[in-house]
Motif scaffolding. Sequence first.
Motif, PDB file in Angstrom:
ATOM      1  N   PHE A 120       0.822  -1.207   0.000  1.00  0.00           N
ATOM      2  CA  PHE A 120       0.000   0.000   0.000  1.00  0.00           C
ATOM      3  C   PHE A 120       0.861   1.264   0.000  1.00  0.00           C
ATOM      4  CE2 PHE A 120      -1.152   3.144   3.255  1.00  0.00           C
ATOM      5  CZ  PHE A 120      -2.170   3.814   2.605  1.00  0.00           C
ATOM      6  N   PHE A 121       1.792   1.364   0.943  1.00  0.00           N
ATOM      7  CA  PHE A 121       2.582   2.583   1.076  1.00  0.00           C
ATOM      8  C   PHE A 121       3.566   2.731  -0.081  1.00  0.00           C
ATOM      9  CE2 PHE A 121       5.789   5.438   2.945  1.00  0.00           C
ATOM     10  CZ  PHE A 121       4.953   6.467   3.348  1.00  0.00           C
ATOM     11  N   LYS A 122       4.059   1.608  -0.611  1.00  0.00           N
ATOM     12  CA  LYS A 122       4.981   1.661  -1.741  1.00  0.00           C
ATOM     13  C   LYS A 122       4.271   2.211  -2.975  1.00  0.00           C
ATOM     14  CE  LYS A 122       8.631   0.804  -4.261  1.00  0.00           C
ATOM     15  NZ  LYS A 122       9.753   1.761  -4.235  1.00  0.00           N
ATOM     16  N   LYS A 123       3.047   1.753  -3.223  1.00  0.00           N
ATOM     17  CA  LYS A 123       2.280   2.259  -4.363  1.00  0.00           C
ATOM     18  C   LYS A 123       2.004   3.750  -4.212  1.00  0.00           C
ATOM     19  CE  LYS A 123      -0.996  -0.966  -4.272  1.00  0.00           C
ATOM     20  NZ  LYS A 123      -2.213  -1.741  -4.669  1.00  0.00           N
ATOM     21  N   LEU A 124       1.683   4.150  -2.983  1.00  0.00           N
ATOM     22  CA  LEU A 124       1.416   5.566  -2.723  1.00  0.00           C
ATOM     23  C   LEU A 124       2.679   6.401  -2.911  1.00  0.00           C
ATOM     24  CD1 LEU A 124      -0.998   7.307  -1.891  1.00  0.00           C
ATOM     25  CD2 LEU A 124      -0.306   7.005   0.491  1.00  0.00           C
TER      26      LEU A 124
ATOM     27  N   ASP B  94       5.271   5.612  -4.859  1.00  0.00           N
ATOM     28  CA  ASP B  94       5.584   5.657  -6.287  1.00  0.00           C
ATOM     29  C   ASP B  94       4.758   6.717  -7.000  1.00  0.00           C
ATOM     30  OD1 ASP B  94       7.413   3.661  -5.950  1.00  0.00           O
ATOM     31  OD2 ASP B  94       6.132   2.059  -6.736  1.00  0.00           O
ATOM     32  N   LYS B  95       3.533   6.904  -6.544  1.00  0.00           N
ATOM     33  CA  LYS B  95       2.624   7.849  -7.197  1.00  0.00           C
ATOM     34  C   LYS B  95       2.884   9.293  -6.770  1.00  0.00           C
ATOM     35  CE  LYS B  95      -2.290   8.704  -7.979  1.00  0.00           C
ATOM     36  NZ  LYS B  95      -2.159   8.734  -9.435  1.00  0.00           N
TER      37      LYS B  95
ATOM     38  N   LYS C 232       1.865  12.984   3.490  1.00  0.00           N
ATOM     39  CA  LYS C 232       0.814  14.006   3.533  1.00  0.00           C
ATOM     40  C   LYS C 232      -0.552  13.391   3.262  1.00  0.00           C
ATOM     41  CE  LYS C 232       1.277  18.019   1.646  1.00  0.00           C
ATOM     42  NZ  LYS C 232       1.520  19.073   0.627  1.00  0.00           N
ATOM     43  N   GLU C 233      -0.622  12.454   2.312  1.00  0.00           N
ATOM     44  CA  GLU C 233      -1.894  11.799   1.994  1.00  0.00           C
ATOM     45  C   GLU C 233      -2.404  10.977   3.178  1.00  0.00           C
ATOM     46  OE1 GLU C 233      -4.216  11.590  -0.516  1.00  0.00           O
ATOM     47  OE2 GLU C 233      -3.264  13.428  -1.193  1.00  0.00           O
ATOM     48  N   VAL C 234      -1.518  10.213   3.810  1.00  0.00           N
ATOM     49  CA  VAL C 234      -1.912   9.373   4.943  1.00  0.00           C
ATOM     50  C   VAL C 234      -2.451  10.233   6.078  1.00  0.00           C
ATOM     51  CG1 VAL C 234      -1.065   7.847   6.769  1.00  0.00           C
ATOM     52  CG2 VAL C 234      -0.380   7.442   4.400  1.00  0.00           C
ATOM     53  N   PHE C 235      -1.734  11.292   6.419  1.00  0.00           N
ATOM     54  CA  PHE C 235      -2.165  12.117   7.543  1.00  0.00           C
ATOM     55  C   PHE C 235      -3.296  13.071   7.155  1.00  0.00           C
ATOM     56  CE2 PHE C 235       1.573  10.356   9.398  1.00  0.00           C
ATOM     57  CZ  PHE C 235       1.271  10.307  10.755  1.00  0.00           C
TER      58      PHE C 235
ATOM     59  N   ASN D 150     -12.913   8.178  -0.643  1.00  0.00           N
ATOM     60  CA  ASN D 150     -12.337   9.358  -1.293  1.00  0.00           C
ATOM     61  C   ASN D 150     -10.820   9.238  -1.400  1.00  0.00           C
ATOM     62  OD1 ASN D 150     -14.864  10.516  -1.513  1.00  0.00           O
ATOM     63  ND2 ASN D 150     -14.659  11.756   0.335  1.00  0.00           N
ATOM     64  N   PHE D 151     -10.213   8.716  -0.341  1.00  0.00           N
ATOM     65  CA  PHE D 151      -8.759   8.523  -0.314  1.00  0.00           C
ATOM     66  C   PHE D 151      -8.325   7.554  -1.416  1.00  0.00           C
ATOM     67  CE2 PHE D 151      -5.174   5.931   1.196  1.00  0.00           C
ATOM     68  CZ  PHE D 151      -4.212   6.913   1.386  1.00  0.00           C
ATOM     69  N   LYS D 152      -9.048   6.438  -1.567  1.00  0.00           N
ATOM     70  CA  LYS D 152      -8.710   5.445  -2.588  1.00  0.00           C
ATOM     71  C   LYS D 152      -8.906   5.996  -3.993  1.00  0.00           C
ATOM     72  CE  LYS D 152      -9.544   1.146  -2.337  1.00  0.00           C
ATOM     73  NZ  LYS D 152     -10.238  -0.175  -2.291  1.00  0.00           N
ATOM     74  N   ILE D 153     -10.000   6.702  -4.205  1.00  0.00           N
ATOM     75  CA  ILE D 153     -10.270   7.274  -5.527  1.00  0.00           C
ATOM     76  C   ILE D 153      -9.226   8.336  -5.876  1.00  0.00           C
ATOM     77  CG2 ILE D 153     -11.883   8.695  -6.853  1.00  0.00           C
ATOM     78  CD1 ILE D 153     -14.153   7.302  -5.303  1.00  0.00           C
ATOM     79  N   ARG D 154      -8.894   9.182  -4.905  1.00  0.00           N
ATOM     80  CA  ARG D 154      -7.927  10.253  -5.136  1.00  0.00           C
ATOM     81  C   ARG D 154      -6.549   9.711  -5.510  1.00  0.00           C
ATOM     82  NH1 ARG D 154      -8.884  12.677  -0.743  1.00  0.00           N
ATOM     83  NH2 ARG D 154      -7.139  11.957   0.537  1.00  0.00           N
ATOM     84  N   ASN D 155      -6.198   8.574  -4.902  1.00  0.00           N
ATOM     85  CA  ASN D 155      -4.872   8.001  -5.139  1.00  0.00           C
ATOM     86  C   ASN D 155      -4.891   6.797  -6.083  1.00  0.00           C
ATOM     87  OD1 ASN D 155      -3.042   9.566  -3.220  1.00  0.00           O
ATOM     88  ND2 ASN D 155      -4.747   8.990  -1.895  1.00  0.00           N
ATOM     89  N   GLU D 156      -6.091   6.452  -6.588  1.00  0.00           N
ATOM     90  CA  GLU D 156      -6.253   5.360  -7.540  1.00  0.00           C
ATOM     91  C   GLU D 156      -5.609   4.078  -7.023  1.00  0.00           C
ATOM     92  OE1 GLU D 156      -4.630   6.683 -11.228  1.00  0.00           O
ATOM     93  OE2 GLU D 156      -6.119   8.271 -11.485  1.00  0.00           O
ATOM     94  N   LEU D 157      -5.903   3.732  -5.749  1.00  0.00           N
ATOM     95  CA  LEU D 157      -5.335   2.518  -5.134  1.00  0.00           C
ATOM     96  C   LEU D 157      -6.307   1.361  -5.263  1.00  0.00           C
ATOM     97  CD1 LEU D 157      -3.778   4.104  -1.943  1.00  0.00           C
ATOM     98  CD2 LEU D 157      -2.594   3.411  -4.019  1.00  0.00           C
TER      99      LEU D 157
END
Length: 200
Positions: free
Chosen positions: A71-75, A77-78, A86-89, A193-200
């Motif tokens: 999860f964090f690696k994909k985030l 990379d993006k 910043k996205e996580v918090f 919203n978090f998943k859509i915003r980051n396309e995870l």
Amino acid sequence: MPAVIIISSVLLLVALLSVLPLSLSFKLDGDFTFKLRYAGITVYKTKPEDKEKAVQSGEESEPPKRQEKSFFKKLTDKRGFTGAVKEVFGFLSAVFSRVGKMLRHLKIKRFMLNIVVASDDAAATAISYGTVCSAVYPVLTLLSTAAGVKLKNVSITADFNVTNPDFKLSADISVPLIFLLISAFGIFKEYNNFKIRNEL
């Protein structure tokens, strides 16, 4: 009369079950692992892969399959390391804002946050460090004041001697089920919203 007793018993049971604690123990350290418990009983936990199974058995192992990125690696990379933090918090801040007064019902134990900001450029490291601190500390302040959590194991540092950043977050969280159910829709919406915003 028996029907009234049965209905009352069912309602009493539901009320009792709703105030029992739901606990989540999680660890974000490259991979995301967690254990979910209800009233002290484990109802679900992630199973770590046994990577040394073939070696221990003395058998020849098959060529390793291509592992999916964590999860964090994909985030990362993006959005880059700083953007990922910043996205996580940002997500946690949005959840805490939606939950609001429910935060005081949270019980958090063994909270640990360790962030090492690093890159191959000293100036970029210093800028990233400031960005990470501005994203993390407001959320931690909200958590410590609203939920009454004593955050002792928090470390955010800039390391100019290494090039690879590091992010580790873990905690044990428990909350009465009723308060989680009340907040469930808002939490799910922010997560979606978090998943859509980051396309995870």
